[in-house]
Design a protein around this motif. Structure first.
Motif, short mmCIF file in Angstrom:
data_model
loop_
_atom_site.label_atom_id
_atom_site.label_comp_id
_atom_site.label_asym_id
_atom_site.label_seq_id
_atom_site.Cartn_x
_atom_site.Cartn_y
_atom_site.Cartn_z
N VAL A 1 3.93 19.71 3.45
CA VAL A 1 2.78 20.39 2.86
C VAL A 1 2.75 21.88 3.23
O VAL A 1 2.66 22.73 2.36
CB VAL A 1 1.46 19.69 3.29
N GLU B 1 0.87 -1.17 0.00
CA GLU B 1 0.00 0.00 0.00
C GLU B 1 0.91 1.22 0.00
O GLU B 1 2.00 1.19 0.58
CB GLU B 1 -0.90 0.01 1.25
N LYS C 1 11.56 13.79 2.06
CA LYS C 1 11.51 13.25 3.42
C LYS C 1 12.37 11.99 3.52
O LYS C 1 13.11 11.81 4.49
CB LYS C 1 10.06 12.94 3.80
N GLN C 2 12.29 11.13 2.52
CA GLN C 2 13.09 9.91 2.56
C GLN C 2 14.57 10.21 2.40
O GLN C 2 15.41 9.59 3.04
CB GLN C 2 12.62 8.94 1.48
N LEU D 1 3.11 13.37 9.76
CA LEU D 1 1.95 13.59 8.89
C LEU D 1 2.24 14.67 7.85
O LEU D 1 1.34 15.28 7.29
CB LEU D 1 0.73 13.97 9.75
N ASP D 2 3.51 14.92 7.62
CA ASP D 2 3.95 15.83 6.55
C ASP D 2 3.52 17.28 6.75
O ASP D 2 3.13 17.97 5.80
CB ASP D 2 3.48 15.31 5.18
N MET E 1 3.29 2.02 9.36
CA MET E 1 2.51 2.96 10.18
C MET E 1 1.48 3.65 9.30
O MET E 1 1.48 4.88 9.17
CB MET E 1 3.44 3.99 10.83
N PRO E 2 0.61 2.87 8.69
CA PRO E 2 -0.36 3.49 7.78
C PRO E 2 -1.45 4.23 8.54
O PRO E 2 -1.69 3.96 9.72
CB PRO E 2 -0.94 2.29 7.03
N PHE F 1 3.96 16.94 -3.46
CA PHE F 1 4.05 15.48 -3.65
C PHE F 1 5.52 15.05 -3.64
O PHE F 1 5.89 14.08 -2.98
CB PHE F 1 3.39 15.07 -4.97
N THR G 1 6.98 15.37 -0.01
CA THR G 1 6.60 14.34 0.96
C THR G 1 7.08 12.96 0.54
O THR G 1 7.37 12.11 1.38
CB THR G 1 5.08 14.29 1.15
N SER G 2 7.18 12.72 -0.78
CA SER G 2 7.54 11.38 -1.22
C SER G 2 9.04 11.17 -1.27
O SER G 2 9.52 10.07 -0.98
CB SER G 2 6.98 11.12 -2.62
N TYR H 1 1.20 5.28 0.86
CA TYR H 1 0.63 6.48 1.47
C TYR H 1 1.60 7.62 1.28
O TYR H 1 2.70 7.60 1.83
CB TYR H 1 0.34 6.25 2.95
N ARG H 2 1.22 8.62 0.53
CA ARG H 2 2.08 9.77 0.21
C ARG H 2 3.46 9.30 -0.23
O ARG H 2 4.48 9.75 0.28
CB ARG H 2 2.20 10.69 1.41
N GLY H 3 3.45 8.33 -1.13
CA GLY H 3 4.71 7.89 -1.71
C GLY H 3 5.50 6.91 -0.86
O GLY H 3 6.54 6.44 -1.25
N HIS H 4 4.98 6.58 0.33
CA HIS H 4 5.70 5.63 1.18
C HIS H 4 5.04 4.27 1.09
O HIS H 4 3.88 4.12 1.42
CB HIS H 4 5.74 6.12 2.62
N TYR I 1 4.20 0.54 2.04
CA TYR I 1 4.17 -0.39 3.16
C TYR I 1 3.81 -1.75 2.62
O TYR I 1 2.90 -1.88 1.82
CB TYR I 1 3.09 0.01 4.17
#
Lengths: 115, 509
Positions: B410, A44, B396-397, B405-406, B286-287, B389, B392-393, A46-49, A51
């Motif tokens: 954002v 799945e 951050k990584q 929660l960004d 952690m969805p 987008f 955050t995608s 979520y915002r590009g992450h 899981y």
């Protein structure tokens, strides 16, 4: 008396219920469960992450039956619970366990009468 | 004339309408009488003597006379109605908008704790605002030249704002800020901005900050970062406010891109860095536990933001309509581009992408909405969706901070983009306030010599530095006094149980 526990695909619940109804198995308990077996999880995002979800959602049926109903019940679940003709990894399992006793709370009846 | 139900309805609307337009105008028939007549005796319904045109002419004449005699814009009930509505719309953004948006994005064991952060901040900020917050942000501190700090003299305890203790009456408009609405309405409207700003930061430290630390951090942050920044950009004689003293060094921030979004976004990044990652971050999934909450929350943010942006016109005139339109079009574009980018890169357009894009668009158009045209707004929003987008995608990584929660991705990035975009797409004649309040500025803009983009960058830089340094100081103080983080055990149990002794989802019956 036997207790049949079946873990099935959530998407097959309606079909399985219908198939059970056809063989006159009309009493069952259903719960939402999660678990994993040979079926791999899915991802799945979520915002590009991404899981990996390896705890998959399944539905568990619990059906208490008298002995003559065991085989029809099992066949109904197999028939309706398979994905496609061949079935797929992840279609689930059926467990059959001996059932020591069964009591109807309303009347206090015991044994196969109460099932 | 035949008395059809339609005619009755029209008569009713006309009579009620007249009492809405102007209290001074003689009303032909009081609305309740007309209502009663409509339900009981049709022939008794008061037929309007004047046509709508005649009424409007009379109202306009009255308003014009009042304005002329005062030498400025007169108090206007319509403006006040819109501004009170905008005020509640901005509160709606935090409660329950942001609380639901963030509450849905965390894991289920943290849902109440996350919602609690929004409501606690609303309480803390409101109390401070009533005592001295408004004075620091919007007072002149007794010194005409204090561009950073409004001080503790003027408007303390909202005296002379919501209530005047000298005259024992309710104050009217304050011409420095908004000439057509009561001063109290302006102060309440601004309060709602002060509430949402620290609440936005919750997104970064979600799921791991102690409640006590969160409350102290938010309180100190309001004093050290928010109130000075609000004074600089919006306060009387504020150093970045173009509306006073013919200031040519001001920034264009219509509704709070620097004050609200850059400041909270940068503070969010600082909290994420100071707190460190959530336990098992990167190892454990952690969805979001309930994206349907987040969806409702984001939609409430979109709706509430019309109060935030169009309300920042401080009146119900044409500028409010422009800001309203720009807000909507930018948001719509961003709600498309974020999921579109996902679709192309990841294969599927997600709901979280669509609502995150909408929020990114709202953030980006905030400073620009009163200074640009709707076609520019579409571009600003479309790019905001893509930029946020990416932030955050990938950002951050790449940088490996846990902005849960960004909030930075954002609000920080979207806010910086919005401030720069305001400069890039600036339409010099869009905002009539410039010509009215600052003639040298209007002249410089007309001549094309005003360095709009440079001044926007200057304001961005000031906001970033103030928020980063201020937040770092506060976080250090809290860290070495009461501590910032939950114990490992409490973090695993979740905020709900460990901090509040409650659970969001309980029991079977």
């Amino acid at each position: 008396m036997k207790m049949i526990e079946a873990i099935i695909q959530p998407s097959k619940l309606e079909a399985v219920k219908e198939a059970l109804n056809e063989v006159e198995v009309v009493r069952l308990t259903i719960s939402d469960v999660q678990g994993f077996g040979r079926q791999k999880g899915h991802t799945e995002i979520y915002r590009g992450h991404e899981y990996t979800v390896n705890l998959l959602r399944k539905v568990k049926l619990q059906i208490a039956v008298n002995d003559e109903f065991v085989e029809p019940t099992v066949q109904a679940i197999i028939k309706a619970g398979r994905t496609g003709e061949e079935g797929k990894v992840g279609d689930g399992k059926i467990f059959i366990m001996p059932l020591e006793d069964c009591i109807r709370i309303r009347t206090g009846e015991r044994g196969s009468e109460a099932i | 004339m035949a008395r059809t139900p339609f005619n009755l309805l029209a008569a009713l609307v006309l009579t009620c309408g007249s009492s809405l337009f102007a209290a001074d105008e003689p009303v032909v028939a009081p609305a309740p009488a007309a209502t009663a007549a409509a339900t009981t005796e049709p022939t008794a319904a008061a037929a309007p003597v004047l046509t709508i045109d005649q009424r409007l002419t009379a109202v306009e004449a009255t308003a014009k006379t009042a304005a002329d005699s005062a030498g400025q814009v007169a108090f206007n009930a319509g403006d006040n109605a819109w501004m009170l509505t905008s005020t509640l719309l901005v509160l709606l953004m935090t409660l329950p908008g942001l609380a639901l948006f963030y509450g849905g994005l965390v894991r289920r064991k943290n849902v109440l704790g996350t919602m609690m952060q929004s409501v606690a901040i609303a309480g803390i900020v409101s109390v401070i605002w009533a005592i001295c917050g408004y004075a620091i942000a919007f007072g002149d501190g007794g010194s005409a030249q204090n561009g950073i700090w409004g001080g503790f003299k003027q408007f303390m305890f909202l005296d002379g704002v919501v209530w005047d203790s000298k005259t024992g009456s309710i104050p009217g408009p304050n011409g420095d800020y908004a000439a057509s609405i009561p001063h109290g309405t302006f102060a309440l409207f601004q309060l709602m901005f002060a509430i949402i700003t620290p609440a936005l930061i919750c997104g970064a430290y979600a799921e791991r900050m102690k409640f006590s630390a969160m409350a102290i951090f938010s309180t100190l942050w309001l004093f050290i970062v928010y109130l000075p920044l609000a004074h600089m950009v919006w306060g009387k004689n504020g150093m970045l406010n173009w509306g006073f003293n013919d200031n040519l060094g001001g920034a264009f921030d219509f509704a709070g891109g620097t004050v609200v979004h850059i400041s909270s976004g940068v503070a969010a990044l600082m909290t994420a860095v100071f707190l460190g990652k959530r336990k098992n971050y990167g190892k454990e999934a952690m969805p979001p536990h309930n994206l349907t909450y987040s969806f409702i929350g984001a939609c409430l943010l979109w709706v509430g933001w019309f109060g935030f942006n169009a309300g920042s016109a401080l009146s119900a005139g044409t500028l409010a309509t422009l800001a309203f339109a720009n807000t909507h079009f930018a948001t719509a574009a961003a709600a498309l581009t974020w999921p579109l980018a996902e679709w192309i890169i990841r294969g599927k357009p997600t709901v979280l992408g669509a609502i995150s894009g909408a929020v990114a668009g709202l953030v980006a158009i905030t400073p620009a909405c009163g200074f640009v045209t709707p076609m520019s707004a579409l571009i600003i929003g479309a790019l905001a969706g893509i930029i946020c987008f990416i932030a955050t995608s990938y950002l951050k990584q790449a940088l490996k901070y846990d902005d849960a929660l960004d909030a930075f991705g954002v609000h920080g990035i979207g806010g910086i983009w919005g401030a720069i975009a305001t400069g890039l797409f600036f339409a010099p004649t869009a905002n009539p306030g410039i010509a009215a309040l600052n003639k040298p500025l209007a002249a410089a803009l007309a001549a094309g010599t005003h360095p709009v983009l440079m001044l926007q960058l200057k304001a961005v830089l000031i906001a970033i530095v103030l928020s980063a340094v201020g937040s770092a100081i506060i976080l250090t103080i809290v860290k070495f006094t009461i501590g910032l983080r939950l114990t490992d055990e409490d973090e695993l149990a979740g905020l709900d149980l460990s901090q509040h002794g409650e659970e969001g989802y309980h029991g079977l019956s």
